[in-house]
Design a protein around this motif. Structure first.
Motif, short mmCIF file in Angstrom:
data_model
loop_
_atom_site.label_atom_id
_atom_site.label_comp_id
_atom_site.label_asym_id
_atom_site.label_seq_id
_atom_site.Cartn_x
_atom_site.Cartn_y
_atom_site.Cartn_z
N CYS A 1 45.20 31.61 41.85
CA CYS A 1 43.87 31.36 41.30
C CYS A 1 43.42 29.90 41.39
O CYS A 1 42.23 29.63 41.39
N CYS A 2 44.37 28.95 41.42
CA CYS A 2 43.97 27.54 41.36
C CYS A 2 45.07 26.64 41.91
O CYS A 2 46.18 27.09 42.14
N CYS B 1 48.42 26.50 39.86
CA CYS B 1 49.40 27.55 40.14
C CYS B 1 50.08 27.29 41.48
O CYS B 1 51.27 27.54 41.65
N CYS C 1 46.20 36.64 40.11
CA CYS C 1 47.12 35.56 40.49
C CYS C 1 48.53 35.95 40.04
O CYS C 1 48.73 36.32 38.88
N SER D 1 49.41 33.30 37.00
CA SER D 1 48.64 33.25 35.75
C SER D 1 48.04 34.59 35.34
O SER D 1 47.61 34.75 34.20
#
Ligand SMILES: [Zn+2]
Length: 119
Positions: free
Chosen positions: A49-50, A53, A76, A79
């Protein structure tokens, strides 16, 4: 001067040293000693997701192997939030086998057998 050379030597070594894990010593299929000449390259890329992570994964990829294997492309694997398709992580490692038959078994279902690689 001597000290500077030592520092340069350390820098050169760390940039050349591969981050890859050492080859496993035990064949994950047969349980016999692995032959370093019989190997497969396992690689799996999944979306997260980002960037947080992503760096968390890259710090200790092996710790997240089961998350990667159960990734569904929607959540994700770290997360459980919605993935951003432009943010991906890759788990990769070289696996050694005892014989060609073990390699063939692994290659037929790598996602199933990668968990059996002990080291
Ligand atoms: Zn995230």
């Amino acid at each position: 001067m001597k000290r500077l050379l030592a520092l340069l030597a350390v820098a050169a070594f760390s940039s050349l040293a591969p981050a890859a894990e050492p080859l496993n010593k035990v064949c994950p299929i047969s349980g016999k000693p692995a032959n370093a000449a019989i190997t497969s390259n396992y690689s799996k890329t999944v979306a997260v997701c980002c960037d947080r992570c992503k760096s968390q994964f890259n710090a200790t990829p092996k710790a997240y192997l089961s998350n990667i294997l159960s990734a569904n492309g929607v959540q994700c694997p770290l997360s459980k939030k919605k993935v951003d398709a432009s943010k991906t992580v890759t788990y990769s490692r070289q696996v050694a086998f005892a014989d060609a038959a073990s390699k063939a078994t692994f290659d037929a279902a790598p996602d199933k057998h990668i968990k059996e690689v002990r080291q």
